[in-house]
Scaffold this motif. Structure first.
Motif, PDB file in Angstrom:
ATOM      1  N   ARG A  44      38.189  29.158  42.537  1.00 48.86           N
ATOM      2  CA  ARG A  44      39.270  28.515  41.781  1.00 48.86           C
ATOM      3  C   ARG A  44      39.353  29.154  40.401  1.00 48.86           C
ATOM      4  O   ARG A  44      38.336  29.495  39.797  1.00 48.86           O
ATOM      5  N   PHE A  45      40.588  29.265  39.889  1.00 50.60           N
ATOM      6  CA  PHE A  45      40.816  29.999  38.654  1.00 50.60           C
ATOM      7  C   PHE A  45      41.669  29.199  37.677  1.00 50.60           C
ATOM      8  O   PHE A  45      42.441  28.320  38.071  1.00 50.60           O
ATOM      9  N   ARG A  46      41.518  29.541  36.398  1.00 52.39           N
ATOM     10  CA  ARG A  46      42.465  29.122  35.368  1.00 52.39           C
ATOM     11  C   ARG A  46      43.335  30.338  35.084  1.00 52.39           C
ATOM     12  O   ARG A  46      42.849  31.366  34.609  1.00 52.39           O
ATOM     13  N   VAL A  47      44.612  30.206  35.394  1.00 49.77           N
ATOM     14  CA  VAL A  47      45.525  31.347  35.307  1.00 49.77           C
ATOM     15  C   VAL A  47      46.337  31.243  34.028  1.00 49.77           C
ATOM     16  O   VAL A  47      46.897  30.180  33.728  1.00 49.77           O
ATOM     17  N   PRO A  48      46.423  32.311  33.239  1.00 54.57           N
ATOM     18  CA  PRO A  48      47.199  32.248  31.994  1.00 54.57           C
ATOM     19  C   PRO A  48      48.689  32.109  32.268  1.00 54.57           C
ATOM     20  O   PRO A  48      49.172  32.349  33.380  1.00 54.57           O
ATOM     21  N   GLY A  49      49.416  31.703  31.255  1.00 52.45           N
ATOM     22  CA  GLY A  49      50.865  31.574  31.393  1.00 52.45           C
ATOM     23  C   GLY A  49      51.256  30.237  31.968  1.00 52.45           C
ATOM     24  O   GLY A  49      50.812  29.187  31.507  1.00 52.45           O
ATOM     25  N   ASP A  50      52.049  30.260  33.048  1.00 49.70           N
ATOM     26  CA  ASP A  50      52.575  29.013  33.610  1.00 49.70           C
ATOM     27  C   ASP A  50      51.607  28.333  34.553  1.00 49.70           C
ATOM     28  O   ASP A  50      51.932  27.332  35.181  1.00 49.70           O
ATOM     29  N   GLY A  51      50.392  28.875  34.690  1.00 52.42           N
ATOM     30  CA  GLY A  51      49.370  28.193  35.470  1.00 52.42           C
ATOM     31  C   GLY A  51      49.290  28.587  36.927  1.00 52.42           C
ATOM     32  O   GLY A  51      48.543  27.991  37.690  1.00 52.42           O
ATOM     33  N   GLY A  52      50.038  29.609  37.362  1.00 51.58           N
ATOM     34  CA  GLY A  52      49.987  30.032  38.757  1.00 51.58           C
ATOM     35  C   GLY A  52      50.029  31.547  38.876  1.00 51.58           C
ATOM     36  O   GLY A  52      50.370  32.260  37.934  1.00 51.58           O
ATOM     37  N   TRP A  53      49.668  32.037  40.072  1.00 51.90           N
ATOM     38  CA  TRP A  53      49.688  33.472  40.314  1.00 51.90           C
ATOM     39  C   TRP A  53      51.118  34.006  40.272  1.00 51.90           C
ATOM     40  O   TRP A  53      52.092  33.296  40.491  1.00 51.90           O
ATOM     41  N   SER A 136      32.418  39.313  49.453  1.00 48.24           N
ATOM     42  CA  SER A 136      32.408  40.397  48.459  1.00 48.24           C
ATOM     43  C   SER A 136      33.658  41.261  48.558  1.00 48.24           C
ATOM     44  O   SER A 136      34.228  41.666  47.534  1.00 48.24           O
ATOM     45  N   GLU A 137      34.097  41.537  49.780  1.00 46.32           N
ATOM     46  CA  GLU A 137      35.298  42.352  49.969  1.00 46.32           C
ATOM     47  C   GLU A 137      36.514  41.674  49.337  1.00 46.32           C
ATOM     48  O   GLU A 137      37.318  42.317  48.641  1.00 46.32           O
ATOM     49  N   VAL A 138      36.662  40.364  49.551  1.00 47.76           N
ATOM     50  CA  VAL A 138      37.791  39.627  48.978  1.00 47.76           C
ATOM     51  C   VAL A 138      37.660  39.550  47.457  1.00 47.76           C
ATOM     52  O   VAL A 138      38.649  39.706  46.729  1.00 47.76           O
ATOM     53  N   ALA A 139      36.446  39.335  46.951  1.00 44.74           N
ATOM     54  CA  ALA A 139      36.233  39.241  45.505  1.00 44.74           C
ATOM     55  C   ALA A 139      36.609  40.555  44.814  1.00 44.74           C
ATOM     56  O   ALA A 139      37.236  40.552  43.743  1.00 44.74           O
ATOM     57  N   GLU A 140      36.243  41.676  45.418  1.00 42.57           N
ATOM     58  CA  GLU A 140      36.586  42.971  44.829  1.00 42.57           C
ATOM     59  C   GLU A 140      38.097  43.184  44.816  1.00 42.57           C
ATOM     60  O   GLU A 140      38.662  43.710  43.852  1.00 42.57           O
ATOM     61  N   ALA A 141      38.771  42.771  45.901  1.00 46.07           N
ATOM     62  CA  ALA A 141      40.229  42.886  45.943  1.00 46.07           C
ATOM     63  C   ALA A 141      40.868  41.995  44.883  1.00 46.07           C
ATOM     64  O   ALA A 141      41.862  42.382  44.253  1.00 46.07           O
ATOM     65  N   LEU A 142      40.309  40.816  44.662  1.00 47.32           N
ATOM     66  CA  LEU A 142      40.837  39.901  43.645  1.00 47.32           C
ATOM     67  C   LEU A 142      40.720  40.506  42.246  1.00 47.32           C
ATOM     68  O   LEU A 142      41.642  40.410  41.437  1.00 47.32           O
ATOM     69  N   LEU A 143      39.583  41.139  41.971  1.00 49.88           N
ATOM     70  CA  LEU A 143      39.375  41.724  40.644  1.00 49.88           C
ATOM     71  C   LEU A 143      40.428  42.770  40.326  1.00 49.88           C
ATOM     72  O   LEU A 143      40.783  42.970  39.161  1.00 49.88           O
ATOM     73  N   GLY A 144      40.929  43.436  41.362  1.00 59.79           N
ATOM     74  CA  GLY A 144      41.941  44.447  41.134  1.00 59.79           C
ATOM     75  C   GLY A 144      43.357  43.921  41.147  1.00 59.79           C
ATOM     76  O   GLY A 144      44.298  44.684  40.923  1.00 59.79           O
ATOM     77  N   GLU A 148      45.235  39.756  33.860  1.00 57.49           N
ATOM     78  CA  GLU A 148      44.274  39.756  32.762  1.00 57.49           C
ATOM     79  C   GLU A 148      44.256  38.391  32.087  1.00 57.49           C
ATOM     80  O   GLU A 148      45.300  37.750  31.920  1.00 57.49           O
ATOM     81  N   GLY A 149      43.083  37.937  31.710  1.00 53.23           N
ATOM     82  CA  GLY A 149      42.944  36.640  31.071  1.00 53.23           C
ATOM     83  C   GLY A 149      42.629  35.516  32.032  1.00 53.23           C
ATOM     84  O   GLY A 149      42.380  34.386  31.611  1.00 53.23           O
ATOM     85  N   THR A 150      42.630  35.809  33.343  1.00 57.08           N
ATOM     86  CA  THR A 150      42.295  34.781  34.333  1.00 57.08           C
ATOM     87  C   THR A 150      40.809  34.442  34.247  1.00 57.08           C
ATOM     88  O   THR A 150      39.964  35.324  34.136  1.00 57.08           O
ATOM     89  N   GLU A 151      40.491  33.154  34.286  1.00 57.36           N
ATOM     90  CA  GLU A 151      39.107  32.701  34.216  1.00 57.36           C
ATOM     91  C   GLU A 151      38.699  32.053  35.542  1.00 57.36           C
ATOM     92  O   GLU A 151      39.472  31.287  36.127  1.00 57.36           O
TER      93      GLU A 151
END
Length: 199
Positions: A44-53, A136-144, A148-151
């Motif tokens: 789960r993430f805190r997404v900058p801006g309007d709060g969604g991807w 790990s495969e999904v996490a690496e894809a997410l990082l890319g 920016e600024g997502t927590e």
């Protein structure tokens, strides 16, 4: 639990072994059938801006994970129903959520929601090493792909077990340490139950 060769069922009172550090450990139990029905790891993430991807995220993840999840992408469009002046109104939700990526045999999946991504593997469970590799495969894809600024706000792992006992009538205490609430004097039988434990 079953015996170590998987041929007998018995009660849950098993002699414990003492590990090298002095702590009590339970011996490994092997079941006739693997009880793990599904394993899930959710980010789960805190997404900058309007709060969604961004609406482009599912496509970016699909491209990055195409080798593992090549099946046709599935998408649900949730709706909100409200009553205005005594009349119901149906309003489609914003965004393409949730989106589901899946393997060809549907044993692996990734669910993408507005602020979370979960990794799923279904029975037969491939083992912790394989599941960690999938995560790990999904996490690496997410990082890319994530902005920016997502927590990262939470990581959760959930195992859904399905245990089928061989007899029609059993003492639940012989199979489970955690049991449903007693029905007391009602003496009613239980054909199935669900128990949830969080740590």
């Amino acid at each position: 639990y079953a015996s170590t060769d998987g041929t007998e069922w018995a009660g849950n009172r098993v002699p414990r072994e003492i590990a090298a550090d002095g702590k009590m450990t339970a011996p490994r139990r092997i079941y006739r059938e693997d009880p793990i029905h599904e394993a899930v790891c959710e980010f789960r993430f805190r997404v900058p801006g309007d709060g969604g991807w961004s609406v482009t995220l599912p496509g970016e993840l699909k491209s990055a994970l195409r080798a593992t999840y090549p099946a046709e992408t599935q998408q649900d469009r949730p709706i909100h129903i409200s009553v205005v002046d005594g009349r119901p109104q149906i309003i489609p939700s914003d965004g393409p959520w949730p989106v589901r990526l899946a393997s060809i045999d549907d044993s692996k999946a990734v669910l993408i929601h507005a602020t979370s991504v979960s990794v799923h593997v279904s029975s037969p469970y491939p083992g912790m090493d394989a599941f960690l590799g999938q995560i790990s495969e999904v996490a690496e894809a997410l990082l890319g792909s994530i902005p920016e600024g997502t927590e990262l706000s939470r990581v959760g792992v959930r195992y859904i077990n399905r245990v089928i006992v061989p007899e029609e009538t059993v003492e639940i205490a012989n199979y489970f340490n955690v049991q449903p609430l007693s029905l007391g004097a009602m003496e009613l039988g239980i054909t199935s139950f669900i128990a949830r434990r969080s740590e």
